[in-house]
Design a protein around this motif. Structure first.
Motif, PDB file in Angstrom:
ATOM      1  N   VAL A 203       0.838  -1.198   0.000  1.00  0.00           N
ATOM      2  CA  VAL A 203       0.000   0.000   0.000  1.00  0.00           C
ATOM      3  C   VAL A 203       0.874   1.249   0.000  1.00  0.00           C
ATOM      4  O   VAL A 203       0.661   2.188  -0.785  1.00  0.00           O
ATOM      5  N   ALA A 204       1.882   1.283   0.878  1.00  0.00           N
ATOM      6  CA  ALA A 204       2.769   2.445   0.934  1.00  0.00           C
ATOM      7  C   ALA A 204       3.537   2.615  -0.374  1.00  0.00           C
ATOM      8  O   ALA A 204       3.673   3.739  -0.888  1.00  0.00           O
ATOM      9  N   ALA A 205       4.043   1.524  -0.932  1.00  0.00           N
ATOM     10  CA  ALA A 205       4.772   1.595  -2.202  1.00  0.00           C
ATOM     11  C   ALA A 205       3.866   2.072  -3.325  1.00  0.00           C
ATOM     12  O   ALA A 205       4.273   2.895  -4.159  1.00  0.00           O
ATOM     13  N   LYS A 390       8.336  -2.343 -13.077  1.00  0.00           N
ATOM     14  CA  LYS A 390       7.037  -2.572 -13.702  1.00  0.00           C
ATOM     15  C   LYS A 390       6.041  -3.148 -12.706  1.00  0.00           C
ATOM     16  O   LYS A 390       4.848  -2.853 -12.763  1.00  0.00           O
ATOM     17  N   TRP A 391       6.537  -3.985 -11.784  1.00  0.00           N
ATOM     18  CA  TRP A 391       5.638  -4.560 -10.785  1.00  0.00           C
ATOM     19  C   TRP A 391       5.058  -3.481  -9.890  1.00  0.00           C
ATOM     20  O   TRP A 391       3.879  -3.534  -9.516  1.00  0.00           O
ATOM     21  N   LEU A 392       5.875  -2.494  -9.514  1.00  0.00           N
ATOM     22  CA  LEU A 392       5.383  -1.423  -8.658  1.00  0.00           C
ATOM     23  C   LEU A 392       4.296  -0.619  -9.368  1.00  0.00           C
ATOM     24  O   LEU A 392       3.294  -0.241  -8.759  1.00  0.00           O
ATOM     25  N   SER A 393       4.475  -0.382 -10.671  1.00  0.00           N
ATOM     26  CA  SER A 393       3.445   0.323 -11.429  1.00  0.00           C
ATOM     27  C   SER A 393       2.147  -0.469 -11.449  1.00  0.00           C
ATOM     28  O   SER A 393       1.053   0.100 -11.363  1.00  0.00           O
ATOM     29  N   LEU A 394       2.251  -1.793 -11.533  1.00  0.00           N
ATOM     30  CA  LEU A 394       1.058  -2.638 -11.527  1.00  0.00           C
ATOM     31  C   LEU A 394       0.382  -2.604 -10.164  1.00  0.00           C
ATOM     32  O   LEU A 394      -0.847  -2.500 -10.073  1.00  0.00           O
ATOM     33  N   TRP A 395       1.173  -2.680  -9.085  1.00  0.00           N
ATOM     34  CA  TRP A 395       0.590  -2.599  -7.741  1.00  0.00           C
ATOM     35  C   TRP A 395      -0.117  -1.262  -7.542  1.00  0.00           C
ATOM     36  O   TRP A 395      -1.189  -1.197  -6.941  1.00  0.00           O
ATOM     37  N   SER A 396       0.500  -0.195  -8.035  1.00  0.00           N
ATOM     38  CA  SER A 396      -0.108   1.122  -7.910  1.00  0.00           C
ATOM     39  C   SER A 396      -1.442   1.192  -8.646  1.00  0.00           C
ATOM     40  O   SER A 396      -2.421   1.768  -8.143  1.00  0.00           O
ATOM     41  N   TRP A 398      -3.437  -1.371  -9.282  1.00  0.00           N
ATOM     42  CA  TRP A 398      -4.391  -2.183  -8.527  1.00  0.00           C
ATOM     43  C   TRP A 398      -4.923  -1.421  -7.309  1.00  0.00           C
ATOM     44  O   TRP A 398      -6.112  -1.454  -7.016  1.00  0.00           O
ATOM     45  N   ALA A 399      -4.030  -0.754  -6.591  1.00  0.00           N
ATOM     46  CA  ALA A 399      -4.446  -0.026  -5.394  1.00  0.00           C
ATOM     47  C   ALA A 399      -5.401   1.104  -5.733  1.00  0.00           C
ATOM     48  O   ALA A 399      -6.412   1.324  -5.050  1.00  0.00           O
ATOM     49  N   ALA A 400      -5.086   1.848  -6.801  1.00  0.00           N
ATOM     50  CA  ALA A 400      -5.969   2.946  -7.215  1.00  0.00           C
ATOM     51  C   ALA A 400      -7.316   2.406  -7.678  1.00  0.00           C
ATOM     52  O   ALA A 400      -8.379   2.941  -7.307  1.00  0.00           O
ATOM     53  N   TYR A 401      -7.296   1.347  -8.463  1.00  0.00           N
ATOM     54  CA  TYR A 401      -8.531   0.747  -8.959  1.00  0.00           C
ATOM     55  C   TYR A 401      -9.386   0.228  -7.802  1.00  0.00           C
ATOM     56  O   TYR A 401     -10.614   0.379  -7.792  1.00  0.00           O
ATOM     57  N   GLY A 402      -8.743  -0.374  -6.808  1.00  0.00           N
ATOM     58  CA  GLY A 402      -9.468  -0.966  -5.696  1.00  0.00           C
ATOM     59  C   GLY A 402     -10.186   0.025  -4.817  1.00  0.00           C
ATOM     60  O   GLY A 402     -11.026  -0.356  -3.984  1.00  0.00           O
ATOM     61  N   GLY A 481      -6.074  -8.435  -7.848  1.00  0.00           N
ATOM     62  CA  GLY A 481      -4.864  -7.661  -7.600  1.00  0.00           C
ATOM     63  C   GLY A 481      -5.040  -6.661  -6.473  1.00  0.00           C
ATOM     64  O   GLY A 481      -4.165  -6.516  -5.606  1.00  0.00           O
ATOM     65  N   ALA A 482      -6.169  -5.947  -6.471  1.00  0.00           N
ATOM     66  CA  ALA A 482      -6.426  -4.975  -5.411  1.00  0.00           C
ATOM     67  C   ALA A 482      -6.509  -5.657  -4.051  1.00  0.00           C
ATOM     68  O   ALA A 482      -5.938  -5.179  -3.058  1.00  0.00           O
ATOM     69  N   CYS A 483      -7.208  -6.783  -3.992  1.00  0.00           N
ATOM     70  CA  CYS A 483      -7.317  -7.515  -2.727  1.00  0.00           C
ATOM     71  C   CYS A 483      -5.955  -8.021  -2.266  1.00  0.00           C
ATOM     72  O   CYS A 483      -5.663  -8.044  -1.059  1.00  0.00           O
ATOM     73  N   PHE A 484      -5.112  -8.412  -3.200  1.00  0.00           N
ATOM     74  CA  PHE A 484      -3.761  -8.858  -2.861  1.00  0.00           C
ATOM     75  C   PHE A 484      -2.954  -7.720  -2.246  1.00  0.00           C
ATOM     76  O   PHE A 484      -2.311  -7.889  -1.195  1.00  0.00           O
ATOM     77  N   VAL A 485      -2.982  -6.537  -2.868  1.00  0.00           N
ATOM     78  CA  VAL A 485      -2.243  -5.384  -2.348  1.00  0.00           C
ATOM     79  C   VAL A 485      -2.761  -4.995  -0.967  1.00  0.00           C
ATOM     80  O   VAL A 485      -1.987  -4.805  -0.017  1.00  0.00           O
ATOM     81  N   PHE A 486      -4.075  -4.881  -0.840  1.00  0.00           N
ATOM     82  CA  PHE A 486      -4.654  -4.451   0.432  1.00  0.00           C
ATOM     83  C   PHE A 486      -4.457  -5.495   1.523  1.00  0.00           C
ATOM     84  O   PHE A 486      -4.094  -5.173   2.649  1.00  0.00           O
TER      85      PHE A 486
END
Length: 494
Positions: A203-205, A390-396, A398-402, A481-486
């Motif tokens: 989440v922080a990343a 690239k992974w960090l961009s994907l996590w970002s 997912w977090a925004a979408y979630g 993805g969002a659930c994974f990040v959160f």
């Protein structure tokens, strides 16, 4: 020392790509231009919503990109007494101590004020020990804005520097931040926000990466349009400017609203893209939800209640910049609307619905893809920090979408005139039931899986069905993805 950040202008390749994206927008709109669709009142409403959304989110963004110019940073020759404000409420004392020590260590003539809305004796003792002024008040009216305004009445500096308690300035912060004030028209200066705890959780990343993207191309474009905006920390205000508009404006987005009033009153602003202070991002879902809910509700409040009355006092470029900034959380209700439609289409198994939905998605796909490419290229060309993995961009992403349920709730609350109670963003890990925190994401994920499985079990798959199936699968991936990040950020302890 003279530094410049950003390209002198957007390159021809990106300009061509923006042109192609505009053509893709026309192709998307052409989906509605059939007699049976224009005759449907609901589709006419959706058409108007789509046009408005594309204009405020894409056209305004293209305008900002085409206006991007480098932001020049130099050490100040302008001299002024600076009052450094650190508003606090109930934040941990160890953060307050770090903030006071960092503020006192800045080079340049300044006085530090600890504005304590928590009225804690420990804060007063700490301020006295470190040589800072301790200011409190009998109530918490208007929260941070009221706290800052109360501080204004107890200080005399020509320039006010405001820091959130978790943002620690470097020694040279004042030396660079004061430079633009040699221009008497400058009402405020925003120094780039950056954070030091991106490695604590996904989440922080993700939040930090989203922040880094905004303070690249978008903020450089806003700065070039004369509407760089304040973000509540790492910012300077000319006292004369704040007094001219009646002080810091209260609200959940008090920094944005204050920026709007200052620009409407004729003051200009500057952006300094140097990393001169670092703060803390939320590290778990509970804290992130509080932050995003507060920001989204505050921005929608400005959009619906304040901006219409002040738009006439802004220039064309400033209006386009504010329209883009104030519409950022509309992505939430747009995602919600598309999710509802695709689930209903799959459940009803309507041949006409499948055909129309597939055609709609095929018309919209080029616009979505090209818009994403424009954002990626603009970020690479205007980035003021190293590009992430690239992974960090994907996590970002997912977090925004979630966060779509939070943004949708904020939109509906603002639309019906309901206010969200103020709650400070937690500076440390919060506790809370994970199921409660992302119930809507989990429920939607379940509905998507169930409706898609039900459709595949009973329907005869044809060419028209594949766009709907692919879209549903994509939404499932985004929710997973969002659930994974959160989930991973909230479960891990550091």
């Amino acid at each position: 020392m003279d530094l410049s950040f950003g390209p002198s202008r957007v390159g021809p390749g990106l300009r061509v790509l923006i042109g192609l994206t505009a053509l893709a927008a026309g192709f998307f709109f052409s989906w509605w231009f059939r007699s049976e669709r224009l005759a449907n009142p609901w589709l006419c409403v959706f058409f108007l919503v789509a046009v408005a959304y594309v204009i405020v989110r894409l056209v305004c963004f293209w305008f900002l990109l085409l206006k991007v110019r480098p932001a020049t940073c130099e050490k100040a020759t302008y001299e002024a007494l600076v009052d450094v404000f650190i508003p606090v409420f109930d934040e941990p004392i160890h953060l307050v101590e770090k903030a006071l020590r960092a503020a006192q260590s800045m080079r340049g003539q300044h006085e530090t004020y600890l504005l304590d809305d928590g009225r804690r004796q420990a804060c007063q003792v700490l301020a006295d020990l470190l040589g800072a002024h301790y200011v409190t008040r009998p109530n918490n009216r208007d929260y941070k804005a009221g706290n800052v305004n109360h501080g204004l009445s107890h200080s005399q500096g020509e320039v006010i520097a405001v820091f959130d308690v978790d943002h620690l300035p470097s020694a040279e912060f004042l030396e660079f931040g004061l430079a633009p004030f040699h221009d008497s028209r400058v009402g405020f200066v925003q120094v780039r926000l950056s954070h030091s705890n991106a490695d604590e959780s996904l989440v922080a990343a993700s939040a930090n990466e989203r922040n880094d993207r905004f303070f690249g191309a978008p903020m450089l474009g806003l700065n070039a349009c004369g509407c760089a905006q304040a973000f509540g920390s790492n910012c300077f205000f000319r006292r004369e400017a704040l007094e001219a508009i009646g002080g810091y404006k209260p609200g959940l987005a008090e920094d944005l609203l204050t920026s709007l009033h200052l620009h409407a009153a004729g003051w200009t602003s500057r952006y300094i893209p140097l990393v001169l202070a670092r703060g803390l991002e939320p590290v778990d879902l509970a804290s992130f939800r509080v932050q995003q809910a507060k920001w989204a509700n505050g921005v929608f409040s400005v959009l619906f209640s304040h901006y219409p009355g002040l738009a006439g006092q802004l220039s064309l470029g400033q209006n386009l910049g504010y329209l883009w900034r104030l519409s950022c959380y509309l992505a939430g209700p747009m995602v919600a609307g598309h999710l509802v439609v695709v689930i209903l289409v799959l459940i009803t198994d309507s041949g006409a619905g499948i055909a129309h939905g597939a055609s709609y998605l095929l018309h919209g796909a080029p616009l979505i893809v090209l818009s994403w490419v424009v954002c990626v290229l603009a970020d690479r060309g205007c980035r003021t920090t190293p590009a992430p993995s690239k992974w960090l961009s994907l996590w970002s992403l997912w977090a925004a979408y979630g966060m779509w349920p939070v943004y949708t709730a904020a939109f509906l609350r603002s639309l019906f005139g309901r206010k969200l109670a103020f709650e400070p963003t937690p500076k440390e890990r919060s506790s809370g039931s994970l199921v409660r925190l992302f119930f809507w994401q989990l429920a939607t994920l379940g509905l998507l899986v169930w409706s898609l499985a039900a459709y595949l079990c009973v329907a005869s798959i044809n060419l028209h069905a594949w766009p709907i199936i692919v879209f549903a699968l994509l939404q499932i991936v985004m929710h997973v993805g969002a659930c994974f990040v959160f989930g991973s950020s909230s479960l891990c302890k550091k």
